[in-house]
Design a protein around this motif. Sequence first.
Motif, PDB file in Angstrom:
ATOM      1  N   CYS A 142       1.052  -1.081  -0.020  1.00 19.87           N
ATOM      2  CA  CYS A 142      -0.128  -0.080   0.005  1.00 19.87           C
ATOM      3  C   CYS A 142       0.980   1.107  -0.033  1.00 19.87           C
ATOM      4  N   THR A 143       0.927   1.997  -1.048  1.00 14.62           N
ATOM      5  CA  THR A 143       1.625   3.202  -0.922  1.00 14.62           C
ATOM      6  C   THR A 143       0.679   4.501  -0.834  1.00 14.62           C
ATOM      7  N   ALA A 144       1.341   5.528  -0.186  1.00 15.82           N
ATOM      8  CA  ALA A 144       0.690   6.717   0.081  1.00 15.82           C
ATOM      9  C   ALA A 144       1.255   7.792  -0.511  1.00 15.82           C
ATOM     10  N   SER A 145       0.342   8.504  -0.852  1.00 16.51           N
ATOM     11  CA  SER A 145       0.610   9.841  -1.688  1.00 16.51           C
ATOM     12  C   SER A 145      -0.064  11.025  -1.170  1.00 16.51           C
TER      13      SER A 145
ATOM     14  N   THR B 168       2.459 -10.701   8.487  1.00 11.85           N
ATOM     15  CA  THR B 168       3.524  -9.817   9.179  1.00 11.85           C
ATOM     16  C   THR B 168       3.334  -8.429   8.474  1.00 11.85           C
ATOM     17  N   ILE B 169       3.041  -7.559   9.024  1.00 10.42           N
ATOM     18  CA  ILE B 169       3.104  -6.045   8.808  1.00 10.42           C
ATOM     19  C   ILE B 169       4.273  -5.432   8.833  1.00 10.42           C
ATOM     20  N   SER B 170       4.782  -4.442   7.858  1.00 10.97           N
ATOM     21  CA  SER B 170       5.938  -4.008   7.978  1.00 10.97           C
ATOM     22  C   SER B 170       5.812  -2.426   7.276  1.00 10.97           C
ATOM     23  N   ARG B 171       6.675  -1.702   7.286  1.00 12.38           N
ATOM     24  CA  ARG B 171       6.603  -0.399   6.466  1.00 12.38           C
ATOM     25  C   ARG B 171       7.924   0.171   6.174  1.00 12.38           C
TER      26      ARG B 171
ATOM     27  N   THR C  92       5.550   3.228   1.870  1.00 14.91           N
ATOM     28  CA  THR C  92       4.859   1.977   1.946  1.00 14.91           C
ATOM     29  C   THR C  92       4.458   1.096   2.985  1.00 14.91           C
ATOM     30  N   VAL C  93       3.558   0.413   3.012  1.00 10.68           N
ATOM     31  CA  VAL C  93       3.309  -0.616   4.196  1.00 10.68           C
ATOM     32  C   VAL C  93       2.987  -1.735   3.385  1.00 10.68           C
TER      33      VAL C  93
END
Length: 122
Positions: free
Chosen positions: A22-25, A69-72, A78-79
């Motif tokens: 998931c990419t944020a802008s 597993t969640i990471s960022r 990006t997460v």
Amino acid sequence: QVQLVESGGGLVQAGGSLRLSCTASGRTFSTYAMGWFRQTPGKERDFVAAITASGGTTRYADSVKGRFTISRDSGKKTVYLQMDSLKPEDTAVYFCAEGVSIAVVTTTPPRWGQGTQVTVSS
């Protein structure tokens, strides 16, 4: 305007793996907690995993503990959600979410992505 864009969904056999991104802008990513939810037709959206802005704390739904597993990566805004040992019951549309704290992002996140389909075949 903040946008969250998910990718990485698809079809996989039971026992397999997928990694969602998931990419944020739009603005600073590193100050916000991030999370993942999932939803199947006719059901509510359920919490899956979350991570604090610093990445130092994570939370998981009991159903995915030990498998997901969640990471960022703040540099990439990006997460990720690494999903291993997938089961047919993991089939759902997966949504990325953002909030000012991990408490917010695990309950009532104000911002969502558009979702990505994950299908696990038996």
